[in-house]
Scaffold this active site. Structure first.
Site, PDB file in Angstrom:
ATOM      1  N   ASP A   1      36.783 -63.623 -19.724  1.00  0.00           N
ATOM      2  CA  ASP A   1      35.746 -63.481 -18.698  1.00  0.00           C
ATOM      3  C   ASP A   1      34.339 -63.344 -19.288  1.00  0.00           C
ATOM      4  O   ASP A   1      34.167 -62.945 -20.441  1.00  0.00           O
ATOM      5  CB  ASP A   1      36.016 -62.222 -17.871  1.00  0.00           C
TER       6      ASP A   1
ATOM      7  N   HIS B   1      37.434 -60.425 -22.778  1.00  0.00           N
ATOM      8  CA  HIS B   1      36.069 -60.928 -22.570  1.00  0.00           C
ATOM      9  C   HIS B   1      35.598 -61.644 -23.832  1.00  0.00           C
ATOM     10  O   HIS B   1      35.563 -61.022 -24.895  1.00  0.00           O
ATOM     11  CB  HIS B   1      35.124 -59.771 -22.230  1.00  0.00           C
TER      12      HIS B   1
END
Ligand code: ZN
Length: 482
Positions: free
Chosen positions: A306, A448
Site C-alpha cells: 500500500d 507498505h
C-alpha cells in the site's frame, strides 16, 4: 454545487479545491466569502505535469491505525532543498501536534477520542513548476477537537537565488504596506471579517503567518487565501481575496514577477540548476506469463503493498518479487501515481495487479459520497493514464469503510487478513517474522512499499513461505480461483 469559477482559474485551483474537498469540517462545507463552495468534488487535477519534474521524490508517511489515522505527503524536488526542508519541518510539527507529542506525553492523537473521528492528512499540489520557479501548496486536514479543519500554505522556491521564498516574498519589501492596505480594504467589506483581527496584518510577525497562502491565477491576478478563523469568525470559513493583476503587478518583487510570468505563461521545463542525478528509472521485471495457480488446490498468499509507488523502494521490491516469480497487488495512492507513472507501469508489466488506494489517503468514511467518488475516480484515471487499464479493486485507507463508501463506487473493496504493522516497527526482521508467523493459506497480507525497511523484509518472507509450499498470487487471482 454552485460552479462560478472561470475555467482558467479552475485549472490553477483545481488541486486546492480537490484537497479541500477531502475534508468535511465546517470550514469546508461553508461557502467562502466570495460565494464559492469548497465542498464540491472538483476533479480538475493539477495543471502541472509531474512527470516533467525529473527525480522528484514524494515523501510519504502514514499510520495504518484506525483509531489514530494520519497520512502526510510532500514532494522533494531535486535542487529545491531549502523548500523541502521547510515543508518537512512544518509537516513534522503538524504531526507532533496531532499526536500530542508536543504535550510531552505518549502519542495520544491530540487527546481526541475515537468517537470524535480524529484524523490528520497533509497532501500536496504543484502550482508552478516552470523555469526557475517552483510553487507547492500543502493542504492539511486536522480533525481534532482543538484544530480548525483545513489549513493551506504555499511554498515558493526561487531557483535563480537558490532560496525558499515564503508567500509574502512575492511582494517587494517597499510595496508591502501598499499591498496590505489594498488587502485590508477588500477584507473590510467582507461578511464575517473581524475588523480587529485584520489589524494584525500591520504587524510584521503576524503578517507573515497570515499571508502564507498566496498564488497567482492563470490570468496573473494574485489570490490570497486565509485559513478559517484567522481574519474572520470561524463560521465564515476560509476567506480569500483576489487582487487584479493590474493592481498587484507594480508591487511584485523580482521573484514575484517571475512567479507570475511562469504561472500565466510557463516555460516548457523546470530548471532549478540541480546538480542531483535523477534516480534511475524503475525497470519492469520479466512477466511471469499467465497465472495458472489454482488456490482451491494449493496454498496461496496475496501480498499487498500500500501507499506507493515510491522511488527507489518499489523498484527494489519488483526485483525481489521477480526472483521468486511472485505476484503481488499494489494499492497505489493517486498523487504518487501522478508523480511516478513509470513505476506503476513497471508494476503492471511485471505481472502484478494495480489497485486503488484513494488520491491522498483520507479516511473515506469522513467524506461525502461525492468526495469519495472523486478520491477514487481521480486515482482510477491516473492509473489508466499510467498503465492503460483501470483497476477493479480498492482498499479504503485504514480499512475505514461503511455502506456510504461502498455505495459511492463500483470498485470492489479489498481489506486484509494479516497486518504486518510495518509502518510502526520499521524493522525488517520483525516485519518478516509477523508475516511468516501469522500467514495462513489464502490470506491477504498488508505491507507498505514506501518504507525501505518493509521492502527489506520481503526476501525473507518469500524464501520462507515458498519453502513451506505457498504460491504468491494477486488478490483478484485469489478471489477468482477460491
Ligand atoms: Zn494506506
Amino acid at each position: 454545487m454552485p460552479r462560478r469559477i472561470p475555467t482558467r482559474v479552475l485549472l490553477l485551483l483545481g488541486a486546492l479545491a480537490m484537497t479541500a474537498a477531502c475534508g468535511s469540517s465546517p470550514a469546508d462545507s461553508a461557502p467562502s466569502s466570495d460565494g464559492r463552495s469548497r465542498a464540491g468534488g472538483n476533479d480538475t487535477g493539477t495543471q502541472v505535469d509531474l512527470t516533467r519534474l525529473k527525480g522528484v521524490n514524494i515523501v510519504s508517511e502514514s499510520s495504518a491505525d484506525r483509531s489514530c489515522p494520519w497520512a502526510t505527503s510532500y514532494p522533494d524536488v531535486p535542487g529545491a532543498d531549502a523548500m523541502t526542508a521547510a515543508m518537512k519541518k512544518d509537516v513534522e510539527m503538524r504531526l507532533a501536534g496531532f499526536l500530542g507529542e508536543d504535550l510531552g506525553g505518549p502519542a495520544n492523537c491530540g487527546g481526541a477520542t475515537e468517537s470524535e473521528g480524529p484524523e490528520l492528512n497533509v497532501s500536496f499540489s504543484f502550482l508552478v513548476a516552470s523555469g526557475d520557479v517552483l510553487g507547492v501548496r500543502l493542504a492539511t486536514v486536522d480533525r481534532t477537537s482543538n484544530a480548525d479543519g483545513l489549513g493551506t500554505k504555499v511554498y515558493w522556491y526561487d531557483g535563480a537565488a537558490k532560496k525558499h521564498r515564503p508567500s509574502p516574498g512575492l511582494i517587494a519589501d517597499d510595496s508591502r504596506d501598499a499591498f496590505v492596505a489594498a488587502l485590508k480594504k477588500r477584507l473590510e467589506k467582507r461578511e464575517g471579517v473581524i475588523p480587529d483581527t485584520i489589524t494584525a496584518l500591520d504587524e510584521q510577525e503576524s503578517r507573515d503567518s497570515y499571508l502564507d497562502d498566496m498564488a497567482f491565477t492563470a490570468d496573473g491576478d494574485l489570490k490570497v487565501d486565509f485559513n478559517r478563523g484567522t481574519v474572520g469568525v470561524p463560521a465564515a470559513g476560509r476567506i480569500s481575496v483576489t487582487l487584479p493583476g493590474a493592481t498587484v503587478t507594480p508591487w511584485l518583487s523580482d521573484f514575484g514577477s517571475r512567479a507570475q510570468r511562469q504561472t500565466t505563461d510557463p516555460d516548457d521545463k523546470l530548471d532549478l540548476g540541480a546538480t542531483h542525478t535523477p534516480a534511475p528509472t524503475v525497470a519492469a521485471q520479466p512477466h511471469p506469463g499467465e497465472d495458472t495457480t489454482d488456490c482451491s488446490k494449493v496454498k496461496c498468499i496475496a501480498l499487498t503493498f500500500d501507499d506507493g509507488p515510491a522511488a527507489p523502494e518499489t523498484g527494489t521490491l519488483l526485483k525481489y518479487l521477480a526472483q521468486y516469480k511472485a505476484r503481488a497487488t499494489f494499492f497505489v495512492v493517486g498523487q504518487n501515481v501522478a508523480a511516478h507513472p513509470d513505476i506503476v507501469r513497471a508494476e503492471m508489466k511485471s505481472g502484478h495487479e494495480i489497485a486503488n488506494h484513494s488520491w491522498n489517503h483520507p479516511v473515506l468514511t469522513n467524506l461525502t459520497p461525492a468526495q469519495v467518488r472523486s478520491q477514487l475516480e481521480r486515482t482510477n484515471a491516473a492509473i489508466k493514464t499510467a498503465t492503460g487499464q483501470e483497476p477493479t479493486l480498492f482498499r479504503p485507507p485504514y480499512g475505514a469503510i461503511d455502506d456510504k463508501v461502498r455505495a459511492a463506487t463500483s470498485l470492489s473493496p479489498a481489506l486484509w487478513d494479516v497486518d504486518t504493522l510495518d509502518w510502526k516497527f520499521h524493522d525488517p526482521a520483525k516485519v518478516a517474522q509477523t508475516a511468516i508467523s501469522q500467514a495462513e493459506p489464502n490470506d491477504v497480507v498488508l505491507v507498505h512499499d514506501i518504507h525501505p525497511t518493509s521492502v527489506a523484509a520481503i526476501p525473507e518472507v518469500l524464501r520462507t513461505l515458498t519453502a513451506r509450499g505457498y504460491h504468491f498470487v494477486t488478490v483478484s487471482h485469489l478471489r477468482a480461483t477460491l
